[in-house]
Enzyme design. Structure first.
Site, mmCIF file in Angstrom:
data_model
loop_
_atom_site.group_PDB
_atom_site.id
_atom_site.type_symbol
_atom_site.label_atom_id
_atom_site.label_comp_id
_atom_site.label_asym_id
_atom_site.label_seq_id
_atom_site.Cartn_x
_atom_site.Cartn_y
_atom_site.Cartn_z
ATOM 1 N N SER A 73 -44.986 -0.468 29.641
ATOM 2 C CA SER A 73 -46.307 -0.372 29.702
ATOM 3 C C SER A 73 -46.695 -1.446 30.904
ATOM 4 O O SER A 73 -46.061 -2.130 31.246
ATOM 5 C CB SER A 73 -47.002 -1.119 28.475
ATOM 6 O OG SER A 73 -48.337 -1.220 28.802
ATOM 7 N N TYR B 149 -47.936 -7.535 21.883
ATOM 8 C CA TYR B 149 -47.512 -6.309 22.582
ATOM 9 C C TYR B 149 -47.148 -6.605 23.955
ATOM 10 O O TYR B 149 -45.883 -5.881 24.198
ATOM 11 C CB TYR B 149 -48.830 -5.162 22.227
ATOM 12 C CG TYR B 149 -48.454 -4.112 23.049
ATOM 13 C CD1 TYR B 149 -47.535 -2.952 22.430
ATOM 14 C CD2 TYR B 149 -49.181 -3.696 24.264
ATOM 15 C CE1 TYR B 149 -47.325 -1.930 23.075
ATOM 16 C CE2 TYR B 149 -48.830 -2.231 24.812
ATOM 17 C CZ TYR B 149 -48.168 -1.586 24.288
ATOM 18 O OH TYR B 149 -47.773 -0.455 24.806
HETATM 19 N N1 LIG Z 1 -50.757 5.269 24.806
HETATM 20 C C1 LIG Z 1 -51.060 4.155 25.624
HETATM 21 O O1 LIG Z 1 -52.071 3.958 26.190
HETATM 22 C C2 LIG Z 1 -49.684 3.418 26.228
HETATM 23 C C3 LIG Z 1 -49.701 2.855 27.274
HETATM 24 C C4 LIG Z 1 -48.580 2.233 27.639
HETATM 25 C C5 LIG Z 1 -47.319 2.425 27.104
HETATM 26 N N2 LIG Z 1 -47.232 3.077 25.865
HETATM 27 C C6 LIG Z 1 -46.007 2.984 25.068
HETATM 28 O O2 LIG Z 1 -45.715 4.397 24.639
HETATM 29 C C7 LIG Z 1 -44.723 4.764 23.886
HETATM 30 C C8 LIG Z 1 -45.358 5.902 22.999
HETATM 31 O O3 LIG Z 1 -46.619 5.606 22.202
HETATM 32 P P1 LIG Z 1 -47.763 6.660 22.444
HETATM 33 O O4 LIG Z 1 -48.845 6.219 23.482
HETATM 34 O O5 LIG Z 1 -47.238 8.056 22.506
HETATM 35 O O6 LIG Z 1 -48.214 6.363 20.696
HETATM 36 P P2 LIG Z 1 -48.137 7.226 19.676
HETATM 37 O O7 LIG Z 1 -48.695 8.692 19.750
HETATM 38 O O8 LIG Z 1 -48.703 6.209 18.437
HETATM 39 O O9 LIG Z 1 -46.653 7.503 19.217
HETATM 40 C C9 LIG Z 1 -45.516 6.453 18.636
HETATM 41 C C10 LIG Z 1 -44.468 7.164 18.432
HETATM 42 O O10 LIG Z 1 -43.704 6.052 17.655
HETATM 43 C C11 LIG Z 1 -43.227 6.355 16.498
HETATM 44 N N3 LIG Z 1 -42.973 5.114 15.597
HETATM 45 C C12 LIG Z 1 -43.877 4.301 15.383
HETATM 46 N N4 LIG Z 1 -43.260 3.300 14.523
HETATM 47 C C13 LIG Z 1 -41.993 3.871 14.266
HETATM 48 C C14 LIG Z 1 -40.817 3.480 13.554
HETATM 49 N N5 LIG Z 1 -40.987 2.350 12.698
HETATM 50 N N6 LIG Z 1 -39.622 4.023 13.658
HETATM 51 C C15 LIG Z 1 -39.475 5.021 14.402
HETATM 52 N N7 LIG Z 1 -40.679 5.499 15.031
HETATM 53 C C16 LIG Z 1 -41.541 4.965 15.136
HETATM 54 C C17 LIG Z 1 -44.197 7.244 15.862
HETATM 55 O O11 LIG Z 1 -43.782 8.242 14.938
HETATM 56 P P3 LIG Z 1 -43.963 7.946 13.352
HETATM 57 O O12 LIG Z 1 -45.431 7.373 13.151
HETATM 58 O O13 LIG Z 1 -43.762 9.420 12.701
HETATM 59 O O14 LIG Z 1 -42.560 7.172 12.928
HETATM 60 C C18 LIG Z 1 -44.618 7.944 17.178
HETATM 61 O O15 LIG Z 1 -43.732 9.059 17.371
HETATM 62 C C19 LIG Z 1 -44.696 3.294 22.892
HETATM 63 O O16 LIG Z 1 -43.522 2.550 23.234
HETATM 64 C C20 LIG Z 1 -46.237 2.600 23.599
HETATM 65 O O17 LIG Z 1 -46.102 1.176 23.466
HETATM 66 C C21 LIG Z 1 -48.645 3.778 25.265
#
Ligand SMILES: NC(=O)c1ccc[n+]([C@@H]2O[C@H](COP(=O)([O-])OP(=O)(O)OC[C@H]3O[C@@H](n4cnc5c(N)ncnc54)[C@H](OP(=O)(O)O)[C@@H]3O)[C@@H](O)[C@H]2O)c1
Length: 261
Positions: free
Chosen positions: A139, A152
């Protein structure tokens, strides 16, 4: 569809929503066989049903069993994985001293421990093979402290540091290692991390789509780049952060944008 990815196979964690789900779609459009991982098996099965050649592996990566099962799949010599994407992750917003300590422990287990274990499994298989790709989703919060998202940002600082080190270790081995550092991206992250207010607090131009972030990450790991910061605004912020005194970069969350409009 402009990109054609030549990965021979892929495993994507966090594939049930957001950036991970977008990556699965882009890879499927290129015909890449995939293993997709998350806890919500119903969501994974929906994603798999929409595409060809997708294997569903339900796992909670905060558990020892879940983490070991996915690491074993990544390390398989019989069914080698060419691209491993460590994308699963979540955040927790609020004052550190008031947050649920058990939830913070799970956040570290997923964002740090599982990612490290799966990275180790990936490189343990790929380096002797002389080929492979590892994409770790970090991130822009990894570039500076982030008050109210402290754990985080700290977990993501670990991810960026680990991944850059592994990129250098893998140099000359045929294995490519990339850190993907997105800024604000519209996904379920905001509801999970209790940061829904960001939607109104930050202007539209600060937000990226999951598809654009996923494509940028896949393009850059295919090219073997050490780091991918999607979007001109975040590229600029990352560059400025690198030369700004640390005392200045400490600010209200998310520190990459620093001030509420
Ligand atoms: N969105 C943003 O603004 C942003 C910015 C920078 C970085 N990121 C990073 O991008 C990555 C993806 O996030 P996203 O934004 O796409 O969020 P998201 O839509 O909430 O997706 C998160 C994914 O992680 C899975 N997950 C959560 N807990 C888990 C566990 N205990 N075991 C296995 N899988 C798990 C969830 O699936 P289940 O709930 O089905 O397990 C979901 O598929 C993350 O690493 C996040 O930190 C996001």
């Amino acid at each position: 569809m402009t990109s054609q990815y030549r990965f021979t196979s892929a495993l994507v964690t966090g594939a049930s929503s957001g950036i991970g789900e977008s990556m699965v779609r882009l890879l499927a459009d290129s015909g890449v066989p995939q293993v997709i991982v998350a806890r919500r098996v119903d969501r994974l099965e929906e994603v798999a049903a929409a595409h060809a050649n997708i294997e569903v592996l339900a796992a909670d990566l905060t558990t020892d069993d879940g983490m070991r099962a996915i690491a074993a799949r990544v390390a398989s010599e019989a069914e080698p994985i060419d691209l491993v994407v460590n994308n699963a992750g979540f955040g927790t917003s609020g004052s550190f001293h008031e947050l649920d300590p058990d939830r913070l422990q799970l956040e570290i287990a997923l964002n740090v421990t599982a990612l490290t274990r799966i990275s180790r499994a990936a490189l343990g298989a790929m380096v002797p093979r002389g080929s492979g790709h590892l994409l770790n989703v970090s991130s822009v919060a990894s570039f500076q402290p982030a008050p109210n998202l402290a754990v985080y940002a700290a977990t993501k600082a670990y991810v960026t540091s680990l991944t850059e080190s592994l990129h250098e270790e893998a140099r000359g081995t045929g294995v490519k290692v990339t850190a993907l550092c997105p800024g604000l991206t519209r996904t379920e992250f905001q509801s999970v991390s209790n940061t829904e207010t960001y939607a109104s607090n930050y202007p539209a131009f600060a937000w990226m789509s999951a598809d654009d972030v996923a494509k940028a990450g896949l393009d850059d790991v295919a090219k073997g780049r050490a780091m991918c910061v999607p979007g001109m605004i975040y590229k600029g912020l990352a560059a400025v952060t690198g030369i700004t005194p640390r005392g200045v970069t400490r600010g209200p969350e998310p520190a990459a944008l620093n001030r509420r409009p």
